[in-house]
Each structure stands twice: as structure tokens, then as C-alpha cells.
Design an enzyme around this catalytic site. Structure first.
Site, mmCIF file in Angstrom:
data_model
loop_
_atom_site.group_PDB
_atom_site.id
_atom_site.type_symbol
_atom_site.label_atom_id
_atom_site.label_comp_id
_atom_site.label_asym_id
_atom_site.label_seq_id
_atom_site.Cartn_x
_atom_site.Cartn_y
_atom_site.Cartn_z
ATOM 1 N N CYS A 42 0.832 -1.208 0.000
ATOM 2 C CA CYS A 42 0.000 0.000 0.000
ATOM 3 C C CYS A 42 0.867 1.258 0.000
ATOM 4 O O CYS A 42 1.677 1.485 0.906
ATOM 5 C CB CYS A 42 -0.905 -0.014 1.227
ATOM 6 S SG CYS A 42 -1.819 1.507 1.434
ATOM 7 N N HIS A 74 -8.797 7.608 2.412
ATOM 8 C CA HIS A 74 -8.260 8.966 2.421
ATOM 9 C C HIS A 74 -9.363 9.950 2.104
ATOM 10 O O HIS A 74 -10.284 9.637 1.350
ATOM 11 C CB HIS A 74 -7.110 9.115 1.415
ATOM 12 C CG HIS A 74 -7.456 8.668 0.025
ATOM 13 N ND1 HIS A 74 -7.438 7.346 -0.343
ATOM 14 C CD2 HIS A 74 -7.831 9.363 -1.067
ATOM 15 C CE1 HIS A 74 -7.780 7.244 -1.618
ATOM 16 N NE2 HIS A 74 -8.040 8.465 -2.080
ATOM 17 N N ASN A 87 -13.574 9.074 -2.108
ATOM 18 C CA ASN A 87 -13.966 8.203 -3.209
ATOM 19 C C ASN A 87 -13.998 6.757 -2.724
ATOM 20 O O ASN A 87 -13.090 6.321 -2.006
ATOM 21 C CB ASN A 87 -12.969 8.331 -4.369
ATOM 22 C CG ASN A 87 -13.047 9.685 -5.033
ATOM 23 O OD1 ASN A 87 -14.129 10.245 -5.203
ATOM 24 N ND2 ASN A 87 -11.896 10.221 -5.408
HETATM 25 P P1 5GP Z 1 -8.552 8.336 -5.194
HETATM 26 O O1 5GP Z 1 -9.053 8.374 -6.606
HETATM 27 O O2 5GP Z 1 -8.114 6.963 -4.771
HETATM 28 O O3 5GP Z 1 -9.515 8.969 -4.237
HETATM 29 O O4 5GP Z 1 -7.310 9.298 -5.205
HETATM 30 C C1 5GP Z 1 -5.992 8.925 -4.979
HETATM 31 C C2 5GP Z 1 -5.176 10.199 -5.042
HETATM 32 O O5 5GP Z 1 -3.891 9.896 -4.587
HETATM 33 C C3 5GP Z 1 -5.044 10.787 -6.444
HETATM 34 O O6 5GP Z 1 -5.558 12.110 -6.437
HETATM 35 C C4 5GP Z 1 -3.541 10.730 -6.715
HETATM 36 O O7 5GP Z 1 -3.083 11.877 -7.409
HETATM 37 C C5 5GP Z 1 -2.954 10.633 -5.325
HETATM 38 N N1 5GP Z 1 -1.725 9.892 -5.241
HETATM 39 C C6 5GP Z 1 -1.490 8.647 -5.736
HETATM 40 N N2 5GP Z 1 -0.237 8.250 -5.446
HETATM 41 C C7 5GP Z 1 0.329 9.268 -4.739
HETATM 42 C C8 5GP Z 1 1.612 9.432 -4.153
HETATM 43 O O8 5GP Z 1 2.512 8.572 -4.217
HETATM 44 N N3 5GP Z 1 1.846 10.603 -3.502
HETATM 45 C C9 5GP Z 1 0.892 11.569 -3.393
HETATM 46 N N4 5GP Z 1 1.244 12.699 -2.728
HETATM 47 N N5 5GP Z 1 -0.326 11.445 -3.935
HETATM 48 C C10 5GP Z 1 -0.604 10.304 -4.602
HETATM 49 ZN ZN ZN Z 2 -2.371 1.337 3.615
#
Ligand code: 5GP
Ligand code: ZN
Length: 114
Positions: A5, A101, A88
Site C-alpha cells: 500500500c 483517504h 472516493n
Molecule cells: P482516489 O481516486 O483513490 O480517491 O485518489 C488517490 C489520489 O492519490 C489521487 O488524487 C492521486 O493523485 C494521489 N496519489 C497517488 N499516489 C500518490 C503518491 O505517491 N503521492 C501523493 N502525494 N499522492 C498520490
Molecule cells: Zn495502507
């Protein structure tokens, strides 16, 4: 800690992130691909895959995350102008990272939901 993760790795300090808030249970860091001038992600340090995985024992973390988001929104200057908090969940919402998150989005005018 879930070894596969990415947000567990960020919470453990194994992958760098631009941190904006941290306490014993919560970490907040800037989204690597921001969709608004303020785009911060809030995660519990303990792994929970998503909203569907919350239970009576773990749900209190969500309220704590809202309080952290309230502080960060004020610090980043969007408390009065306004902000949106999003969690989400699964495919139709486009969840990409399966460690729960909340997105804090602000700094620009946002459209209606959907
Ligand atoms: P989800 O669509 O799962 O709600 O959003 C995941 C978010 O995590 C996305 O907006 C993506 O840009 C962000 N994200 C994914 N990997 C990383 C990472 O390694 N570092 C950071 N700072 N953000 C990430
Ligand atoms: Zn985790």
C-alpha cells in the site's frame, strides 16, 4: 502496515510526501496530481481500505480527520472561501488507492456534484 500500500509507505516514511499535518494517528500531505490550488490528502496511519471497511471500532478516525482538515483549511487560507472534502469509494467513484483517504479541495470555485 500493508506492504503493498502506497499510503502505508508514505505514513511509514518509506516514500516521501509533502506533509502538511501529522499527529499520532493521522497524516496529511499534498496530492501529487492536484486538481485544485489546495489539494491535500488525509489518511489514518493505520491501514483501512475504504469507507466500506469502517466499523464501530475505527470510525472515530473520520471525525478526527475532519478536525485535522479544518485546521489545514484555515492554515492554507481556504476556510472562509470554501472547500470540499471527498472520500472516493470503489469503482464508480474512481478510487485508485485502497487506503482510506479524504481529499481536501479548495482555492477555486467548484461546480455542482456529479
Ligand atoms: P482516489 O481516486 O483513490 O480517491 O485518489 C488517490 C489520489 O492519490 C489521487 O488524487 C492521486 O493523485 C494521489 N496519489 C497517488 N499516489 C500518490 C503518491 O505517491 N503521492 C501523493 N502525494 N499522492 C498520490
Ligand atoms: Zn495502507
Amino acid at each position: 502496515m500493508n506492504d503493498d500500500c502506497i499510503f502505508c509507505k508514505i505514513a511509514a516514511g518509506d516514500i516521501p510526501a509533502d506533509k502538511v499535518y501529522e499527529d499520532e494517528e493521522i497524516l496529511a500531505f499534498k496530492d501529487v496530481n492536484p486538481v485544485a490550488p489546495v489539494h491535500v490528502l488525509f489518511v489514518p496511519k493505520d491501514h483501512i481500505a475504504g469507507v466500506n471497511d469502517l466499523n464501530e471500532r475505527t470510525a472515530a478516525i473520520v471525525g478526527k480527520i475532519f478536525l485535522a482538515a479544518q485546521k489545514v483549511a484555515a492554515e492554507l487560507g481556504v476556510a472562509d472561501s470554501g472547500y470540499r472534502i471527498i472520500a472516493n469509494t470503489n469503482r464508480d467513484a474512481g478510487q485508485e488507492v485502497f487506503h482510506i483517504h479524504l481529499h481536501l479541495l479548495g482555492g477555486r470555485r467548484m461546480g455542482a456534484m456529479g
